[in-house]
Design an enzyme around this catalytic site. Structure first.
Site, mmCIF file in Angstrom:
data_model
loop_
_atom_site.group_PDB
_atom_site.id
_atom_site.type_symbol
_atom_site.label_atom_id
_atom_site.label_comp_id
_atom_site.label_asym_id
_atom_site.label_seq_id
_atom_site.Cartn_x
_atom_site.Cartn_y
_atom_site.Cartn_z
ATOM 1 N N GLU A 200 11.769 12.663 -38.987
ATOM 2 C CA GLU A 200 11.323 12.974 -37.631
ATOM 3 C C GLU A 200 12.479 12.782 -36.681
ATOM 4 O O GLU A 200 13.371 11.965 -36.931
ATOM 5 C CB GLU A 200 10.204 12.006 -37.193
ATOM 6 C CG GLU A 200 8.848 12.342 -37.737
ATOM 7 C CD GLU A 200 7.796 11.300 -37.372
ATOM 8 O OE1 GLU A 200 8.093 10.370 -36.599
ATOM 9 O OE2 GLU A 200 6.682 11.430 -37.885
ATOM 10 N N HIS A 235 8.740 -2.895 -36.025
ATOM 11 C CA HIS A 235 7.647 -1.925 -36.131
ATOM 12 C C HIS A 235 6.291 -2.561 -36.380
ATOM 13 O O HIS A 235 5.352 -1.891 -36.803
ATOM 14 C CB HIS A 235 7.946 -0.869 -37.211
ATOM 15 C CG HIS A 235 9.295 -0.247 -37.055
ATOM 16 N ND1 HIS A 235 9.651 0.479 -35.954
ATOM 17 C CD2 HIS A 235 10.391 -0.280 -37.846
ATOM 18 C CE1 HIS A 235 10.905 0.879 -36.075
ATOM 19 N NE2 HIS A 235 11.385 0.423 -37.212
ATOM 20 N N ARG A 292 -9.446 3.139 -40.708
ATOM 21 C CA ARG A 292 -10.147 1.852 -40.822
ATOM 22 C C ARG A 292 -10.258 1.237 -39.439
ATOM 23 O O ARG A 292 -9.734 1.783 -38.477
ATOM 24 C CB ARG A 292 -9.330 0.918 -41.707
ATOM 25 C CG ARG A 292 -7.891 0.843 -41.202
ATOM 26 C CD ARG A 292 -7.106 -0.293 -41.782
ATOM 27 N NE ARG A 292 -5.677 -0.055 -41.666
ATOM 28 C CZ ARG A 292 -4.939 -0.320 -40.607
ATOM 29 N NH1 ARG A 292 -5.499 -0.850 -39.534
ATOM 30 N NH2 ARG A 292 -3.638 -0.070 -40.587
HETATM 31 P P1 ADP Z 1 4.091 2.363 -40.367
HETATM 32 O O1 ADP Z 1 2.965 3.170 -40.954
HETATM 33 O O2 ADP Z 1 5.062 1.879 -41.425
HETATM 34 O O3 ADP Z 1 3.642 1.294 -39.450
HETATM 35 P P2 ADP Z 1 4.566 4.319 -38.271
HETATM 36 O O4 ADP Z 1 4.830 5.721 -38.629
HETATM 37 O O5 ADP Z 1 3.203 3.949 -37.791
HETATM 38 O O6 ADP Z 1 4.979 3.396 -39.517
HETATM 39 O O7 ADP Z 1 5.637 3.838 -37.199
HETATM 40 C C1 ADP Z 1 5.711 2.500 -36.777
HETATM 41 C C2 ADP Z 1 6.542 2.367 -35.523
HETATM 42 O O8 ADP Z 1 7.845 2.914 -35.700
HETATM 43 C C3 ADP Z 1 6.004 3.096 -34.312
HETATM 44 O O9 ADP Z 1 5.006 2.368 -33.643
HETATM 45 C C4 ADP Z 1 7.264 3.269 -33.473
HETATM 46 O O10 ADP Z 1 7.588 2.065 -32.831
HETATM 47 C C5 ADP Z 1 8.331 3.531 -34.512
HETATM 48 N N1 ADP Z 1 8.499 4.992 -34.744
HETATM 49 C C6 ADP Z 1 7.902 5.728 -35.707
HETATM 50 N N2 ADP Z 1 8.269 7.026 -35.624
HETATM 51 C C7 ADP Z 1 9.151 7.115 -34.601
HETATM 52 C C8 ADP Z 1 9.881 8.209 -34.016
HETATM 53 N N3 ADP Z 1 9.792 9.449 -34.460
HETATM 54 N N4 ADP Z 1 10.679 7.918 -32.951
HETATM 55 C C9 ADP Z 1 10.772 6.658 -32.477
HETATM 56 N N5 ADP Z 1 10.111 5.608 -32.972
HETATM 57 C C10 ADP Z 1 9.297 5.828 -34.027
#
Ligand code: ADP
Length: 651
Positions: A200, A235, A292
């Site tokens: 991404e 995160h 969930r």
């Molecule tokens: P996980 O499932 O491992 O928790 P996520 O896809 O939900 O991973 O992402 C967790 C966090 O990572 C998000 O809340 C954000 O802070 C950061 N993040 C994820 N994708 C991006 C992105 N494309 N750009 C910037 N930060 C991102």
């Protein structure tokens, strides 16, 4: 309605679910591992079933054991909580095969969202905005590298089946791509058994805003406002709030509607959360859907006045949604802070041990605590070290934030390290108060949030601990400390030794009237106490300090820091059998001092060696008079249980 509900979980969420089930007149069944025999969720439930050893892979994660427990107790439904089996499609299927209602979405919806890549493909088709990126099947490094170049750096690499921030890498430039890809794949393979990746565009300073959705079996779907979970560490969410501050209502509606579209695209039923990233232009992008109940669901409950677990149970029993979209409104503002047994000063290492003191703030209509432990319980290394969730509500964000800070100030925990100080620093930070939220908040204000604990500061806190123990001998459950304080009362000098960070720290204070002098730091101290409240003045600067003492440790808490000192105990009664048996180490430990030399003549009972183990000192004495023939260990060396320390010949 459901008749009997088995909760396939533990800790606070199991307790939380039991509470609502009980209100709805549903009987409850808990399951527990060896480590949770006396846990709160077991005590609260009507019935409970033992499902195996402490490691969750042998208990809470074993589908067959959970299903067998449900059958044995004739439960008609299972609530998985969050974590464990909550997003496991095989578990949802196993429930269906056994005619047990799974309180959650159909397994097809779990499967559809189980892969972030597949989820993005579905969402793209349903018209939900996506972060520009690549989520294709071709996983060759060449394709991925080309995709990253096309998206434009920085990019973020994610494990398609990932979660909890694992298998995720931010890549700043093409030069770093190959190494990052390799390590992310390795981590993903180890954690999720699958190393599929997606890419991404890495958004600069986004906010994490998520929408709570609910769908029933009759085709109805609603959203219950949003939560801002931007304050994250690695995160992982730290503080969550609802509603998201400074969010245009048009954006809120657009996000809510997109989330409902997302849920409908996969024929969703039950509670779900659609996570978005929000950039500074108010553009939002789908990130993932959690199928969930979320840890942070209480903030939504506080602002909507709804019980989301009750909604889940109603929907699971086939009822329609309790409210339509236009009947749902937001009132006030809520925060949740996750209270963890972890040590912010040591990279948030989980802290295990007994909760010797656990006194939460007083709960009310505005302050709620969801917890699964009580004073005296153990925080073990087997499970997530969350102690509680502190949830507060206020008419507006400012009031809610004041209540959060107050409640954090009132929390008293001893026995383990906690992140309470850290939470308080975030909550009290000017930029947090101004709602300047981004996912980089903690990194950006690192310096303010992790003030340096200098040795001067630690010494000051040790002085306060020592003075507190001296002024109120019943603070120390350790008879030796009392005796020592008493004995040294006459010359008006006290010496106290503590352990801090595996180091011994000795403070010596001399009294002149009611003023104590600490020579190394050339500081003057006074102490006053009402028994409950403590005031310490250092060089005339007086302040209010909290003292929390237990058998094992003493904690000194101020607005600035919370430092725990382990008591340095000296064993009063020596195991005579061990001592007489022949100069061996009574347990694993460290040699503190060798008091004799080879060739020296000693008398019976003469101290030979001092060793330390489990924060206690042991003196090894001569069982009889004799000649020291050989000394096997020197000060500072580690010895194991039963090791011979000294050879002594009979006189
Ligand atoms: P996980 O499932 O491992 O928790 P996520 O896809 O939900 O991973 O992402 C967790 C966090 O990572 C998000 O809340 C954000 O802070 C950061 N993040 C994820 N994708 C991006 C992105 N494309 N750009 C910037 N930060 C991102």
């Amino acid at each position: 309605m459901l008749r009997k509900l088995l909760i396939a979980n533990r800790g606070e969420i199991a307790c939380r679910i039991i509470r609502t089930a009980r209100e709805l007149g549903i009987q409850t069944v808990a399951v527990y591992s060896d480590a949770d025999r006396h846990a709160q969720h077991v005590l609260l439930a009507d019935e409970s079933i033992h499902i195996g050893p402490a490691p969750s892979a042998e208990s809470y994660l074993v589908i067959d054991k959970i299903i067998a427990a449900a059958k044995q107790t004739h439960a008609d439904a299972i609530h998985p909580g969050y974590g464990f089996l909550s997003e496991n499609e095989d578990f949802a299927d196993a429930c269906a095969r056994n005619n047990i209602i799974f309180v959650g979405p159909p397994s097809s919806a779990i499967a559809a969202m189980g892969s972030k890549s597949a989820a993005k493909a579905i969402m793209g088709e349903a018209g939900v905005p996506l972060v520009p990126g690549y989520h294709g099947a071709d996983q060759s490094p060449t394709t991925l590298r080309a995709a990253a170049a096309e998206i434009g750096y920085p990019v973020i690499l994610k494990a398609a089946y990932g979660g909890g921030g694992k298998g995720m890498r931010i890549i700043e430039s093409a030069a770093d791509f190959d190494t990052a890809l390799e390590s992310a794949k390795r981590e993903a393979q180890a954690a999720f058994g699958n190393d599929k990746m997606l890419l991404e565009k890495y958004l600069q300073n986004p906010r994490h805003v998520e929408i709570q959705v609910f769908c029933d079996e009759h085709g109805n779907a609603v959203y219950l406002a949003e939560r801002d979970c931007s304050v994250q560490r690695r995160h992982q969410k730290v503080i969550e709030e609802a509603p998201a501050p400074v969010l245009a209502s048009s954006t809120r509606v657009a996000m809510g509607e997109a989330a409902v579209r997302a849920a409908q695209a996969i024929n969703y039923v039950g509670a779900g959360t659609v996570e978005f990233l929000l950039d500074h232009n108010n553009q939002f992008y789908f990130m993932e859907m959690n199928t969930r109940l979320q840890v942070e669901h209480p903030v939504t409950e506080m602002v909507t006045g709804q019980d989301l677990v009750a909604w889940q149970l109603l929907i699971a029993s086939g009822e329609p949604l309790p409210l339509a979209q236009d009947q749902i409104s937001i009132h006030g503002h809520a925060f949740e802070a996750r209270i963890y047994a972890e040590d912010p000063n040591h990279d948030f290492l989980p802290s295990t041990g007994t909760l010797t003191i656990l006194r939460p703030p007083v709960t009310s209509a505005h302050v709620r605590i969801d917890s699964g432990v009580v004073e005296g319980d153990e925080v073990s290394s087997y499970y997530d070290p969350m102690i509680a969730k502190l949830i507060v509500w206020g008419e507006n964000r400012t009031v809610a934030l004041q209540r959060l800070i107050q409640a954090l100030n009132d929390y008293r925990i001893a026995g383990v390290h906690t992140n309470i100080d850290f939470l308080r620093r975030i909550a009290g930070h000017k930029k947090f108060m101004q709602a300047e939220l981004t996912t980089h908040f903690i990194e950006r204000y690192q310096r303010d949030l992790f003030p340096e604990l200098t040795s001067e500061l630690i010494t000051d806190y040790a002085i306060m601990a020592a003075l507190a123990e001296h002024s109120s001998p019943n603070l120390s459950a350790n008879p030796w400390a009392t005796e020592r304080a008493f004995r040294l009362n006459e010359p008006k000098q006290i010496t106290t030794t503590y352990h801090h960070d595996n180091e011994l720290l000795t403070v010596t204070l001399t009294a002149q009237d009611k003023t104590w002098y600490h020579e190394p730091s050339a500081s003057y101290w006074q102490v006053e106490t009402t028994g409950e409240r403590w005031y310490f003045s250092k060089n005339g600067h007086r302040r209010h300090v909290h003292i929390l003492a237990s058998n094992a440790d003493i904690g000194v808490m101020t607005d600035f820091a919370n430092i725990r000192f382990a008591r340095h105990q000296v064993a009063l009664h020596q195991d005579t059998a061990v001592a007489a048996g022949g100069l061996v180490a009574p347990m694993n430990g460290t040699i503190v001092q060798v008091l004799v030399k080879a060739g020296e003549q000693v008398t019976a009972e003469q101290p030979l060696v001092i060793m330390e183990a489990m924060k206690m000192e042991y003196t090894i004495r001569a069982p009889h008079a004799g000649l020291v023939e050989q000394i096997y260990y020197q000060a500072g060396e580690l010895v194991s249980d039963g090791a011979e320390l000294i050879r002594l010949t009979e006189a």
